[in-house]
Design a protein around this motif. Structure first.
Motif, PDB file in Angstrom:
ATOM      1  N   ALA A 114      47.200   3.798 -55.522  1.00 27.04           N
ATOM      2  CA  ALA A 114      48.509   4.314 -55.126  1.00 27.04           C
ATOM      3  C   ALA A 114      48.977   5.360 -56.133  1.00 27.04           C
ATOM      4  N   HIS A 115      49.674   6.366 -55.641  1.00 27.55           N
ATOM      5  CA  HIS A 115      50.194   7.489 -56.438  1.00 27.55           C
ATOM      6  C   HIS A 115      49.123   8.509 -56.808  1.00 27.55           C
ATOM      7  N   LEU A 116      47.850   8.208 -56.607  1.00 23.09           N
ATOM      8  CA  LEU A 116      46.790   9.116 -57.041  1.00 23.09           C
ATOM      9  C   LEU A 116      46.480  10.144 -55.959  1.00 23.09           C
ATOM     10  N   ASP A 117      46.114  11.335 -56.395  1.00 24.41           N
ATOM     11  CA  ASP A 117      45.822  12.414 -55.451  1.00 24.41           C
ATOM     12  C   ASP A 117      44.629  13.206 -55.962  1.00 24.41           C
ATOM     13  N   HIS A 118      43.513  13.122 -55.233  1.00 20.96           N
ATOM     14  CA  HIS A 118      42.304  13.855 -55.601  1.00 20.96           C
ATOM     15  C   HIS A 118      41.538  14.189 -54.340  1.00 20.96           C
ATOM     16  N   ASN A 119      40.885  15.319 -54.340  1.00 21.84           N
ATOM     17  CA  ASN A 119      40.198  15.802 -53.151  1.00 21.84           C
ATOM     18  C   ASN A 119      39.065  14.898 -52.702  1.00 21.84           C
ATOM     19  N   ASN A 120      38.531  14.071 -53.609  1.00 20.59           N
ATOM     20  CA  ASN A 120      37.393  13.222 -53.262  1.00 20.59           C
ATOM     21  C   ASN A 120      37.740  11.735 -53.244  1.00 20.59           C
ATOM     22  N   VAL A 121      39.026  11.429 -53.087  1.00 22.69           N
ATOM     23  CA  VAL A 121      39.494  10.044 -53.002  1.00 22.69           C
ATOM     24  C   VAL A 121      40.459   9.942 -51.826  1.00 22.69           C
ATOM     25  N   VAL A 122      40.258   8.957 -50.958  1.00 18.33           N
ATOM     26  CA  VAL A 122      41.164   8.755 -49.830  1.00 18.33           C
ATOM     27  C   VAL A 122      42.554   8.413 -50.365  1.00 18.33           C
ATOM     28  N   ARG A 123      43.560   9.158 -49.910  1.00 17.36           N
ATOM     29  CA  ARG A 123      44.924   9.040 -50.447  1.00 17.36           C
ATOM     30  C   ARG A 123      45.725   7.985 -49.694  1.00 17.36           C
ATOM     31  N   LEU A 183      22.370  16.375 -52.941  1.00 19.87           N
ATOM     32  CA  LEU A 183      22.985  16.730 -54.221  1.00 19.87           C
ATOM     33  C   LEU A 183      24.409  17.244 -54.012  1.00 19.87           C
ATOM     34  N   GLY A 184      24.635  17.954 -52.901  1.00 13.13           N
ATOM     35  CA  GLY A 184      25.986  18.412 -52.603  1.00 13.13           C
ATOM     36  C   GLY A 184      26.937  17.254 -52.389  1.00 13.13           C
ATOM     37  N   TYR A 185      26.511  16.259 -51.609  1.00 15.51           N
ATOM     38  CA  TYR A 185      27.327  15.058 -51.415  1.00 15.51           C
ATOM     39  C   TYR A 185      27.514  14.317 -52.743  1.00 15.51           C
ATOM     40  N   SER A 186      26.465  14.300 -53.553  1.00 20.00           N
ATOM     41  CA  SER A 186      26.532  13.608 -54.844  1.00 20.00           C
ATOM     42  C   SER A 186      27.598  14.215 -55.751  1.00 20.00           C
ATOM     43  N   CYS A 187      27.710  15.541 -55.721  1.00 24.75           N
ATOM     44  CA  CYS A 187      28.735  16.203 -56.536  1.00 24.75           C
ATOM     45  C   CYS A 187      30.125  15.719 -56.159  1.00 24.75           C
ATOM     46  N   ASP A 188      30.379  15.589 -54.855  1.00 31.40           N
ATOM     47  CA  ASP A 188      31.683  15.095 -54.395  1.00 31.40           C
ATOM     48  C   ASP A 188      31.914  13.661 -54.860  1.00 31.40           C
ATOM     49  N   ILE A 189      30.898  12.813 -54.674  1.00 32.85           N
ATOM     50  CA  ILE A 189      31.032  11.396 -55.027  1.00 32.85           C
ATOM     51  C   ILE A 189      31.308  11.235 -56.519  1.00 32.85           C
ATOM     52  N   VAL A 190      30.530  11.928 -57.332  1.00 36.73           N
ATOM     53  CA  VAL A 190      30.678  11.773 -58.786  1.00 36.73           C
ATOM     54  C   VAL A 190      31.992  12.397 -59.262  1.00 36.73           C
ATOM     55  N   ALA A 191      32.437  13.487 -58.623  1.00 38.85           N
ATOM     56  CA  ALA A 191      33.737  14.058 -58.967  1.00 38.85           C
ATOM     57  C   ALA A 191      34.842  13.031 -58.703  1.00 38.85           C
ATOM     58  N   GLY A 192      34.712  12.287 -57.611  1.00 43.94           N
ATOM     59  CA  GLY A 192      35.676  11.221 -57.337  1.00 43.94           C
ATOM     60  C   GLY A 192      35.624  10.130 -58.384  1.00 43.94           C
ATOM     61  N   LEU A 193      34.408   9.772 -58.823  1.00 42.05           N
ATOM     62  CA  LEU A 193      34.271   8.751 -59.864  1.00 42.05           C
ATOM     63  C   LEU A 193      34.874   9.219 -61.188  1.00 42.05           C
ATOM     64  N   GLN A 216      35.386  18.845 -42.756  1.00 47.65           N
ATOM     65  CA  GLN A 216      35.030  19.951 -43.649  1.00 47.65           C
ATOM     66  C   GLN A 216      33.799  19.622 -44.487  1.00 47.65           C
ATOM     67  N   ASN A 217      33.153  18.465 -44.189  1.00 45.50           N
ATOM     68  CA  ASN A 217      31.940  18.028 -44.882  1.00 45.50           C
ATOM     69  C   ASN A 217      32.194  17.708 -46.353  1.00 45.50           C
ATOM     70  N   ILE A 218      33.374  17.185 -46.631  1.00 42.05           N
ATOM     71  CA  ILE A 218      33.741  16.763 -47.984  1.00 42.05           C
ATOM     72  C   ILE A 218      33.677  15.242 -48.055  1.00 42.05           C
ATOM     73  N   CYS A 219      33.075  14.720 -49.114  1.00 38.01           N
ATOM     74  CA  CYS A 219      33.001  13.272 -49.318  1.00 38.01           C
ATOM     75  C   CYS A 219      34.265  12.770 -50.008  1.00 38.01           C
ATOM     76  N   LEU A 337      28.751  13.442 -67.568  1.00 32.69           N
ATOM     77  CA  LEU A 337      27.397  13.928 -67.862  1.00 32.69           C
ATOM     78  C   LEU A 337      26.554  13.938 -66.600  1.00 32.69           C
ATOM     79  N   LEU A 338      26.727  12.932 -65.763  1.00 32.32           N
ATOM     80  CA  LEU A 338      25.977  12.853 -64.521  1.00 32.32           C
ATOM     81  C   LEU A 338      26.265  14.060 -63.637  1.00 32.32           C
ATOM     82  N   LEU A 339      27.526  14.464 -63.545  1.00 32.55           N
ATOM     83  CA  LEU A 339      27.872  15.623 -62.725  1.00 32.55           C
ATOM     84  C   LEU A 339      27.214  16.887 -63.267  1.00 32.55           C
ATOM     85  N   GLN A 340      27.172  17.029 -64.585  1.00 32.52           N
ATOM     86  CA  GLN A 340      26.491  18.182 -65.185  1.00 32.52           C
ATOM     87  C   GLN A 340      25.010  18.185 -64.812  1.00 32.52           C
ATOM     88  N   ASN A 341      24.391  17.017 -64.868  1.00 32.64           N
ATOM     89  CA  ASN A 341      22.964  16.914 -64.538  1.00 32.64           C
ATOM     90  C   ASN A 341      22.700  17.244 -63.068  1.00 32.64           C
TER      91      ASN A 341
END
Length: 349
Positions: A114-123, A183-193, A216-219, A337-341
Motif C-alpha cells: 500500500a502507498h507504493l507506486d512503481h511501474n513494475n509493481v501492481v498498485r 531477458l527483457g521480461y527479466s529486466c522488468d521483474i528485477v526492477a520490481g524486486l 504494453q508488454n510490461i511485467c 547487481l543482477l539487473l546490471q548482469n
C-alpha cells in the motif's frame, strides 16, 4: 499458503478508524445502495477519472461495480470491476476459507505494498474489511487493472481468458520465448524486486503466475499474499517467518527455517528465468522428495537444455542462473547487481 505475519499485525478483525494507528480504516457503509455492488458489463457509475489523492485505506462502495470474475483461489476471488469510472481489479478474501487465520494473514500481507507506486509493481488503490452484508468476505482490495495475462500463460501457452480471447474467441496459443524476450521480461521483474527490496519488502512467492503482463508488454509483480516486511520479521518467531510460498520456487534457506532476506527472491527469480528459457516445469516427482532434495542434495532444475549449450550467450545465461540459485545466500547477487548482469547479457544477444 501465505506466510503468517507477526502477531502484532493481527490484533483485530476490523481495522482501527485511525489511519495513523493501523494500515487501513473502515469506511462508512450505505446499506440502501448495496445492490449497486454488482452491475452489468459495460455499465459504469458516473464516468470520471479516479481521484488523484483517493485514500487507499477506505472504499467508496457506492462507486464500485463488480463486472465478472477473473480468477479464484483458496483464499478468495478476483473480479474485473469499475471504481469511480476506472477499470480496476478487486480481490475479495473469503470468510468461509478452511483456514480463516491464514486468509486474514494473506489479506494483511497484500497491504505491504500500500502507498507504493512503481511501474513494475501492481498498485493498490483501496482496501477495507467492511463490505455489503451480502458479500462473504473478510477483506476487499482494489488494485489497478493490468489484464489477466501472466508470464505463466506466455511460457506455457495456457488459456488465460484474456479480454482478446473473450472478444474474438482466440486462445493465447503457445509462443516460444527467445532469449532476448526472456531477458527483457527479466529486466522488468528485477526492477520490481529492486524497488520492493528498497522498501524492505520481500515478495516470497515470485513465480510466473504472479508476474502480470500488460497490453504494453510490461511485467508487473503481483499477488503479495506471502510478502513480508523485513522489520516485522525481526519481532516474529523463526518458524512463522518461513512458512508459505510455492515450494518449487522457495529458497532452501527458507525450507530449513533460516532467516528471510531479499536473496530469497533472487532464488525464486532464477527458477522463473529458467522456466522462461526452457518452457518446462522445474521439477517432476513428489513434493516431499523435491523439498528434501533441494535442501539436502542441492537439487536444481536441469541445465542440459540446448538453449544453454548452443552459444556463448547461452552459457553466460547458465552462469547467471546458477549464481542466483546458489545454496550459499551470500554468494547470490543482489537485485541491483543482477539487473546490471542482465543488461550486459542483453547487449550480446
Amino acid at each position: 499458503m501465505p506466510s503468517p505475519l507477526p502477531h502484532n499485525r493481527l490484533l483485530h478483525l476490523q481495522f482501527s478508524s485511525s489511519v495513523n494507528a493501523r494500515p487501513c480504516s473502515s469506511p462508512l457503509l450505505f446499506p440502501d445502495k448495496a445492490e449497486k455492488f454488482f452491475c452489468a458489463e459495460g455499465v459504469s457509475p458516473r464516468v470520471r477519472r479516479l481521484p488523484t489523492r483517493l485514500a487507499w485505506c477506505s472504499i467508496d462502495w457506492d462507486q464500485l461495480c463488480l463486472l465478472h470474475p477473473l480468477g479464484s483461489g483458496g483464499f478468495g476471488s478476483v473480479y474485473k470491476a469499475i471504481y469511480h469510472g476506472t477499470t480496476v481489479a478487486v480481490k475479495q478474501v473469503k470468510k468461509s476459507s478452511k483456514n480463516s487465520l491464514a486468509s486474514r494473514q494473506s489479506f494483511w500481507a497484500e497491504l505491504n505494498v500500500a502507498h507504493l507506486d512503481h511501474n513494475n509493481v501492481v498498485r493498490l488503490v483501496a482496501a477495507s474489511t467492511c463490505a455489503p452484508a451480502s458479500q462473504d468476505t473478510l477483506g476487499t482490495i482494489i488494485m489497478e487493472y493490468v489484464g489477466n495475462s501472466t508470464l505463466h500463460h506466455v511460457i506455457y501457452g495456457t488459456d488465460c481468458k484474456t479480454e482478446k480471447s473473450k472478444d474474438d474467441g482466440l486462445g493465447s496459443g503457445h509462443v516460444s520465448l527467445s532469449i532476448s524476450e526472456a531477458l527483457g521480461y527479466s529486466c522488468d521483474i528485477v526492477a520490481g524486486l529492486i524497488f520492493l527490496h528498497s522498501q524492505t519488502i520481500v515478495h516470497l512467492d515470485l513465480k510466473p503466475a504472479n508476474v502480470f503482463i500488460t497490453e504494453q508488454n510490461i511485467c508487473k509483480l503481483g499477488d503479495f499474499g506471502c510478502s513480508q516486511k523485513l522489520q516485522d520479521l525481526e519481532s516474529s518467531s523463526p518458524l512463522l517467518s518461513q512458512q508459505g510460498g510455492t515450494y518449487t520456487h522457495r529458497a532452501p534457506e527458507l525450507l530449513k527455517g533460516e532467516r528471510v532476506t531479499p536473496k530469497a527472491d533472487i532464488y525464486s527469480f532464477a527458477i522463473t528465468l529458467w522456466q522462461m528459457v526452457t518452457q518446462q516445469e522445474p521439477y517432476l516427482g513428489e513434493r516431499q522428495y523435491v523439498l528434501y532434495s533441494v535442501v539436502a542434495c542441492n537439487l536444481r532444475p536441469s541445465l542440459t537444455a540446448d538453449v544453454f549449450k548452443g552459444s556463448a550467450t547461452g552459457q553466460q545465461l547458465e552462469t547467471l542462473i546458477e549464481s542466483c540459485w546458489k545454496s550459499d545466500v551470500a554468494k547470490r547477487p543482489s537485485a541491483e547487481l543482477l539487473l546490471q548482469n542482465i543488461h550486459s547479457l542483453s547487449l550480446k544477444v
